[in-house]
Design an enzyme around this catalytic site. Structure first.
Site, mmCIF file in Angstrom:
data_model
loop_
_atom_site.group_PDB
_atom_site.id
_atom_site.type_symbol
_atom_site.label_atom_id
_atom_site.label_comp_id
_atom_site.label_asym_id
_atom_site.label_seq_id
_atom_site.Cartn_x
_atom_site.Cartn_y
_atom_site.Cartn_z
ATOM 1 N N LYS A 21 -23.012 11.003 44.042
ATOM 2 C CA LYS A 21 -21.955 11.955 43.302
ATOM 3 C C LYS A 21 -21.340 13.162 43.838
ATOM 4 C CE LYS A 21 -19.347 12.198 38.837
ATOM 5 N NZ LYS A 21 -20.073 12.763 37.494
ATOM 6 N N GLU A 66 -15.404 22.123 23.677
ATOM 7 C CA GLU A 66 -13.782 21.626 24.572
ATOM 8 C C GLU A 66 -13.030 21.264 23.753
ATOM 9 O OE1 GLU A 66 -12.558 18.461 25.819
ATOM 10 O OE2 GLU A 66 -14.850 17.948 25.194
ATOM 11 N N LYS A 100 -14.928 21.511 16.570
ATOM 12 C CA LYS A 100 -14.828 20.536 17.310
ATOM 13 C C LYS A 100 -14.357 19.316 16.599
ATOM 14 C CE LYS A 100 -14.091 17.511 20.572
ATOM 15 N NZ LYS A 100 -14.568 18.021 21.993
ATOM 16 N N CYS A 147 -13.933 9.812 22.632
ATOM 17 C CA CYS A 147 -14.019 11.072 21.448
ATOM 18 C C CYS A 147 -13.986 10.830 19.983
ATOM 19 C CB CYS A 147 -13.314 12.427 21.717
ATOM 20 S SG CYS A 147 -13.898 12.122 23.657
ATOM 21 N N LYS A 152 -16.125 8.133 18.700
ATOM 22 C CA LYS A 152 -17.545 8.597 18.172
ATOM 23 C C LYS A 152 -17.677 9.864 17.180
ATOM 24 C CE LYS A 152 -18.874 11.814 22.395
ATOM 25 N NZ LYS A 152 -19.023 12.682 21.543
#
Ligand code: UGA
Length: 438
Positions: A38, A153, A206, A262, A265
């Site tokens: 990668k 984030e 978050k 997201c 979870k």
């Protein structure tokens, strides 16, 4: 603004976007990943995730000499431009056993880099981690001269670059104010509102935000069901609600349930955290249960549309599926509600042919086994007794719906995203079912 020497560990969604965007803000960024192939591809500017603007930004960063890619966390913190002043941890924190976040990648990186960090360096946790992990990472590092900061984030897949460069807010949490300020300063050019707080509160922001978004969607999906029963129209209802600035117009579209890597979870992890803190978070439990039920509700809709009865059998009925990704604009199928609904249809005995603009023909990974992934909407429609729209790809609106009606054996559409104009479908000869519409 000072250009800082930054290292980013992990080049997944969050890491690569963070690295490329920080380089575009003028910083010197070295990204490290354990996947050597990668890294090779990234060095050539090849980005293998579908994210608008990201490949361009990576190319620009490389050309400007502000963005490098190396193998391994150790090489990243001792980058070609010298030791990193700020190290971002952007490694995956998948859902582990019983919904608990799996922090093994965070731990492994912390151990690997602890003795390599320059004195005074700041380590930033950007992965979504349970409250308390930033403090725990500090213990793992065992360095009094290195501060650990939480800086969650809020990027959405499909608009990650746009979200990074135009944030609603920057949240930075640390027990050492100067370290928090140094991290906040990295983003100063963006001019966003900044919340400086302790690390536990930053981590909580978050989860609190994602759980709230999930709750908003479960609420809207429930409202859509109620609209159906009462003869009201969910589109008009959400529009009317959304003009209230305290509510807002966004995140009010009903669908087959929320998913992705997201929201599911993070809601599960928050529930776990609540349980372990001996707090019964009933609202969150109901949010998750409502979402699970929503998927089955979509199957029930298909059943009624195809068989005319709530108890009719879907066994052997051929159904065309449009959309497999967890939302439009991404090639991500992780925890996709569309695939969950397709899997339930399969379980009920239906034969499925599915088309998604970003899922390759013949794919069998990620829950697609048993679903025939074809190369066009017409191929999915061929001989089908119904077409089910599961992901809101805008291009589905532009399909030749008359040709699709001809390809199907019965012209029925179940639009679980309220994507299409029912009048257009009717004119093309379809009988149309959607969510909570008049
Ligand atoms: C979500 C959050 O929106 C981001 O703010 C957060 O940074 C990110 O998780 C994360 O934690 O990393 P994302 O997973 O990319 O972003 O997806 P969303 O755009 O939030 O969509 C989540 C699910 O809700 C999708 O299945 C989508 O189809 C569904 N959705 C969204 C609806 O059904 N209706 C809507 O009106 C909006």
């Amino acid at each position: 603004m000072f250009a800082r020497r930054i290292s980013v560990i992990g080049t997944g969604y969050v890491g690569l976007t963070t690295g490329a965007c920080l380089a575009s803000l003028g910083h010197l960024v070295t990204c490290g990943d354990i996947d050597a192939e990668k890294v090779e591809r990234l060095r050539r500017g090849e980005v293998d995730i579908l994210e608008p603007g990201l490949a361009e930004l990576v190319g620009e960063g490389i050309a400007a000499g502000r963005l490098n890619f190396v193998v391994g966390a150790a090489n990243a913190v001792q980058g070609p431009d010298g030791d990193a002043e700020v190290v971002f941890l952007c490694v995956p924190t998948p859902m582990g056993v019983g919904g608990v976040a799996d922090l093994s990648a965070v731990r492994a990186v912390a151990r690997e880099i602890s003795s390599l960090l320059a004195p005074g360096c700041v380590v930033v946790n950007k992965s979504t981690v349970p409250v308390g992990t930033t403090r725990h990472t500090s213990e793992l590092l065992g360095r009094d001269d290195v501060a650990v900061v939480s800086n969650p984030e809020f990027l959405r897949e499909g608009s990650a670059v746009q979200d990074f460069l135009n944030p609603d807010r920057i949240v930075v949490g640390c027990e050492q104010q100067d370290a928090a300020e140094r991290v906040a300063a990295l983003y100063s050019r963006l001019g966003a509102s900044t919340v400086l707080t302790d690390s536990a509160s930053a981590e909580m922001v978050k989860y609190a935000a994602n759980c709230f978004l999930a709750m908003k969607l479960s609420y809207v999906n429930s409202l859509a069901e109620l609209c159906e029963r009462l003869g009201a129209d969910i589109g008009d209802v959400t529009e009317g609600m959304g003009y209230d600035r305290r509510i807002g117009q966004s995140f009010l579209s009903p669908g087959p349930g929320w998913g992705g890597s997201c929201l599911p979870k993070d809601t599960e992890a928050m529930l776990q955290v609540s349980d372990s803190a001996d707090f019964e978070f009933r609202l969150l439990r109901a949010t998750i249960d409502t979402n699970t039920r929503q998927r089955q509700r979509m199957v029930d809709k298909v059943r009624v549309a195809v068989t005319g009865s709530r108890t009719g059998s879907l066994s052997g009925r051929r159904i065309g599926v449009l959309g497999l990704t967890f939302k439009a604009g991404t090639d991500d199928i992780r925890d996709s509600p569309s695939i969950a609904v397709a899997a339930l249809l399969r379980q009920a005995g239906a034969e499925l042919a599915a088309y998604d603009p970003s899922v390759p023909t013949g794919s069998t990974h990620g829950g697609l086994a048993g679903i025939d992934v074809v190369d066009s909407a017409v191929a999915a429609a061929k001989g089908a007794e119904a077409l089910v729209i599961l992901t809101e790809w805008p291009e589905f609106r532009l399909l030749d719906w008359s040709a699709l009606a001809e390809a199907t054996s019965r012209a029925i559409v179940i639009d679980t995203r309220n994507l299409l104009d029912p009048d257009v479908l009717r004119r093309a000869g379809f009988t149309c079912y959607s969510l909570g519409r008049r």
